[in-house]
Every structure is written in C-alpha cells, then in structure tokens.
Design a protein around this motif. Structure first.
Motif, PDB file in Angstrom:
ATOM      1  N   UNK A 192       0.816  -1.391  -0.168  1.00 21.86           N
ATOM      2  CA  UNK A 192      -0.132   0.034   0.119  1.00 21.86           C
ATOM      3  C   UNK A 192       0.831   1.354  -0.095  1.00 21.86           C
ATOM      4  N   UNK A 193       0.126   2.412   0.049  1.00 19.92           N
ATOM      5  CA  UNK A 193       0.969   3.634  -0.143  1.00 19.92           C
ATOM      6  C   UNK A 193       0.958   4.317   1.297  1.00 19.92           C
ATOM      7  N   UNK A 194       0.576   3.767   2.242  1.00 21.77           N
ATOM      8  CA  UNK A 194       0.797   4.400   3.643  1.00 21.77           C
ATOM      9  C   UNK A 194       1.776   4.068   4.306  1.00 21.77           C
ATOM     10  N   UNK A 195       2.899   3.500   3.944  1.00 28.58           N
ATOM     11  CA  UNK A 195       4.128   2.708   4.663  1.00 28.58           C
ATOM     12  C   UNK A 195       5.292   3.841   4.961  1.00 28.58           C
ATOM     13  N   UNK A 196       5.513   3.352   6.171  1.00 33.39           N
ATOM     14  CA  UNK A 196       6.740   3.975   6.794  1.00 33.39           C
ATOM     15  C   UNK A 196       7.950   3.112   7.133  1.00 33.39           C
ATOM     16  N   UNK A 197       9.002   3.210   6.722  1.00 31.66           N
ATOM     17  CA  UNK A 197      10.024   2.053   7.011  1.00 31.66           C
ATOM     18  C   UNK A 197      10.767   2.791   8.372  1.00 31.66           C
ATOM     19  N   UNK A 198      10.916   1.549   8.993  1.00 33.51           N
ATOM     20  CA  UNK A 198      11.350   1.940  10.283  1.00 33.51           C
ATOM     21  C   UNK A 198      12.431   0.821  10.615  1.00 33.51           C
ATOM     22  N   UNK A 199      13.386   1.016  11.389  1.00 32.38           N
ATOM     23  CA  UNK A 199      14.377   0.150  12.207  1.00 32.38           C
ATOM     24  C   UNK A 199      14.485   0.011  13.470  1.00 32.38           C
ATOM     25  N   UNK A 200      14.911  -1.000  13.975  1.00 33.58           N
ATOM     26  CA  UNK A 200      14.858  -1.057  15.529  1.00 33.58           C
ATOM     27  C   UNK A 200      15.530   0.045  16.317  1.00 33.58           C
ATOM     28  N   UNK A 201      15.103   0.417  17.234  1.00 37.54           N
ATOM     29  CA  UNK A 201      14.056  -0.195  18.118  1.00 37.54           C
ATOM     30  C   UNK A 201      12.698   0.342  17.470  1.00 37.54           C
ATOM     31  N   UNK A 202      11.606  -0.799  17.249  1.00 42.00           N
ATOM     32  CA  UNK A 202      10.345  -0.291  16.431  1.00 42.00           C
ATOM     33  C   UNK A 202       9.422   0.115  17.212  1.00 42.00           C
ATOM     34  N   UNK A 203       8.786   1.127  16.772  1.00 40.28           N
ATOM     35  CA  UNK A 203       7.728   1.831  17.695  1.00 40.28           C
ATOM     36  C   UNK A 203       6.530   1.067  17.610  1.00 40.28           C
ATOM     37  N   UNK A 204       5.456   1.994  18.161  1.00 37.71           N
ATOM     38  CA  UNK A 204       4.173   1.291  18.154  1.00 37.71           C
ATOM     39  C   UNK A 204       3.922  -0.149  18.590  1.00 37.71           C
ATOM     40  N   UNK A 205       4.579  -0.528  19.739  1.00 36.38           N
ATOM     41  CA  UNK A 205       4.371  -1.829  20.019  1.00 36.38           C
ATOM     42  C   UNK A 205       3.019  -2.152  20.502  1.00 36.38           C
ATOM     43  N   UNK A 206       2.139  -1.080  20.983  1.00 38.14           N
ATOM     44  CA  UNK A 206       1.015  -1.583  21.732  1.00 38.14           C
ATOM     45  C   UNK A 206      -0.262  -1.286  20.468  1.00 38.14           C
ATOM     46  N   UNK A 207      -0.001  -0.908  19.316  1.00 33.02           N
ATOM     47  CA  UNK A 207      -0.945  -0.786  18.348  1.00 33.02           C
ATOM     48  C   UNK A 207      -1.067  -1.991  17.453  1.00 33.02           C
ATOM     49  N   UNK A 208      -2.080  -1.915  16.817  1.00 34.65           N
ATOM     50  CA  UNK A 208      -2.542  -3.133  15.970  1.00 34.65           C
ATOM     51  C   UNK A 208      -2.271  -4.491  16.607  1.00 34.65           C
ATOM     52  N   UNK A 209      -1.628  -5.623  16.122  1.00 38.16           N
ATOM     53  CA  UNK A 209      -1.310  -6.735  16.943  1.00 38.16           C
ATOM     54  C   UNK A 209       0.043  -6.634  17.013  1.00 38.16           C
TER      55      UNK A 209
END
Length: 265
Positions: free
Chosen positions: A113-130
């Motif tokens: 999809x087009x709403x993607x953000x690339x991240x590297x460890x430490x990975x944020x949003x641990x408690x979001x989604x699953x």
C-alpha cells in the motif's frame, strides 16, 4: 511423515528449471532505497516490488527468497514473496546508479500500500494493531536468519501494523555469504536493538514450537526454489540449509529463555 531426510551432504540440490508463475507487465518506477527495487505491475494485476540481478547484487536475491519463505513458514510477519519473470522486451532500464537491469527471473515482494513508513529497531508502536505478536515474530526471524541491516514497514493506514521486508543483507556477510562465514557464525545469537518488554508471550511460545518443528526436508524444499540462473551453486546451497537447521533449535531455546525472563518481571 516420510521419515527423516538424509544428511545435507546426501541431499540432491539439483534445482529444476521452472518458469515463474507471474511476469512483469510494466515497470512503474524505481524505489527510493539504495537497493533499487522496481515497483512493477505484474500480469496478475497486482503491484510488486522487484529485486533484480545487477552486477553487484551477489546472493541478495537468494536471501530475499529464502528469508521470505522461511518467515511465512514460522508465521512471522513478512511480505509475500514470489518469483517473477522480467522479460527483455521491457528493457533496457537504467537505475539511478547507472547500472542496467538484467532480464531473467527475479524475486518480488507484494506491494502493501501507499501509507507505509520504513522503520529500523527499536521498532515503535508496540501496543498498536497486533504488534505485540508481530514484533515477537520479527525477533524470531532476525535471530534465525542472522538478520543484518534490519528493516521493517509500518502501515500508517492500518494502525501501524509492522511487517519485515528487505532481507537481502541477512545471513553472515549478507549477499557475500560463503561456507566459512556460515560455519563461524552458526551458533552466534542475533539480538535486534529492541526492548522485548510487552511482547506477546503466547506468540513467543508458538514461535519456539514452530522453530522446533522445522524439518530438514522443508528447508531443502525452500532452497530448491532458488532458480539455477542465480549466482549460487548447488553445492553452496547446502551450507545455508545446514546453518538454518542448526539455528532453528538454538533460537527456540533462546526464545524460551526470554519467555522465562519476561514472565519473571
């Protein structure tokens, strides 16, 4: 069950010459990263990110295919991967680096999809989604496949669901892996720079069980998917097979030790 597979030295690594199930219909653009994937429209009417062979790509295509397949095997959050044919009539295509893309069988990961953000460890949003579950899978995959240059995607449109991608640098020495590098690093743990607090304990248990259940025959079947045209010999492919089989059991132990530590907090 068909019994235990023969030792790696006795397993046939003769890879079949098969055509990919999908083909590139049109090249849309070049990706923004240094690995220069191509966003394409395939004849299945889906968009895919294609990793292709260039003069400097080494075994990165092998790494992308194998890690993607193994991630699915243990239920880790990885992009769907597929072999895809890039025909010469769509070329020449010159990358920003000045290199020309080569025709042939490539490896592709499905565009998320087009709403993607690339991240590297430490990975944020641990408690979001699953992500408590997804992040557990990332930890297991990185350790099992000796993750290097670890990169993930988070979907801002799906509550920052995290998916692992871009596995070309996995394995010791990345796309330059060789038997000596694999042998010397086979027992070396790989820990991502991420606090394990909050990981889903049930998912960690499941991952440990999945790793213990990995069979030599299954790893062998994944390696046989590597096209004979790619820059790796049949003999060389036995070595990552042995490497992955040994590490599966050892990573399972490390995950179980992590579970005990988290449960004691």
């Amino acid at each position: 069950m068909t019994g235990v597979a023969p030792p790696w030295a006795e397993l046939s690594m003769h890879r079949p010459h098969t055509s990919p199930a999908i083909s590139v219909a049109a090249i849309l653009n070049e990706g923004p990263t240094s690995s220069s994937p191509l966003l394409v429209l395939a004849d299945d009417e889906q968009q895919w990110w294609v990793k292709h062979e260039t003069r400097t790509s080494g075994k990165s295509l092998v790494n992308e295919l194998v890690v993607g397949r193994l991630g699915k095997l243990i239920g880790a959050p990885v992009c769907d991967v597929a072999l895809i044919d890039l025909a010469s009539n769509l070329l020449p295509y010159e990358l920003r680096s000045g290199e020309l893309v080569r025709a042939g069988t490539c490896v592709a990961s499905r565009h998320l999809g087009d709403a993607l953000v690339e991240v590297r460890p430490p990975v944020p949003h641990r408690t979001d989604d699953d992500n408590r579950r997804r992040h557990a899978g990332l930890l297991a995959l990185v350790d099992w496949c000796f993750g290097r240059d670890v990169q993930h995607l988070q979907d801002a449109g799906q509550d920052f669901a995290t998916t692992s991608h871009d596995h070309g640098q996995y394995f010791p020495l990345g796309p330059g892996w060789d038997p000596a590098a694999l042998s010397s690093a086979v027992h070396t743990p790989v820990v991502i720079a991420d606090d394990p607090t909050g990981l889903d304990i049930d998912e960690l248990h499941r991952l440990a069980h999945a790793l213990r259940a990995v069979e030599r025959r299954t790893i062998h079947e994944v390696l046989l998917e590597v096209p004979p045209s790619w820059p790796v010999t049949d003999s060389e492919l036995r070595r990552p097979g042995q490497f992955l089989e040994v590490r599966a059991a050892e990573v399972a132990v490390r995950i179980e030790l992590l579970i005990a530590r988290l449960e004691s907090i």
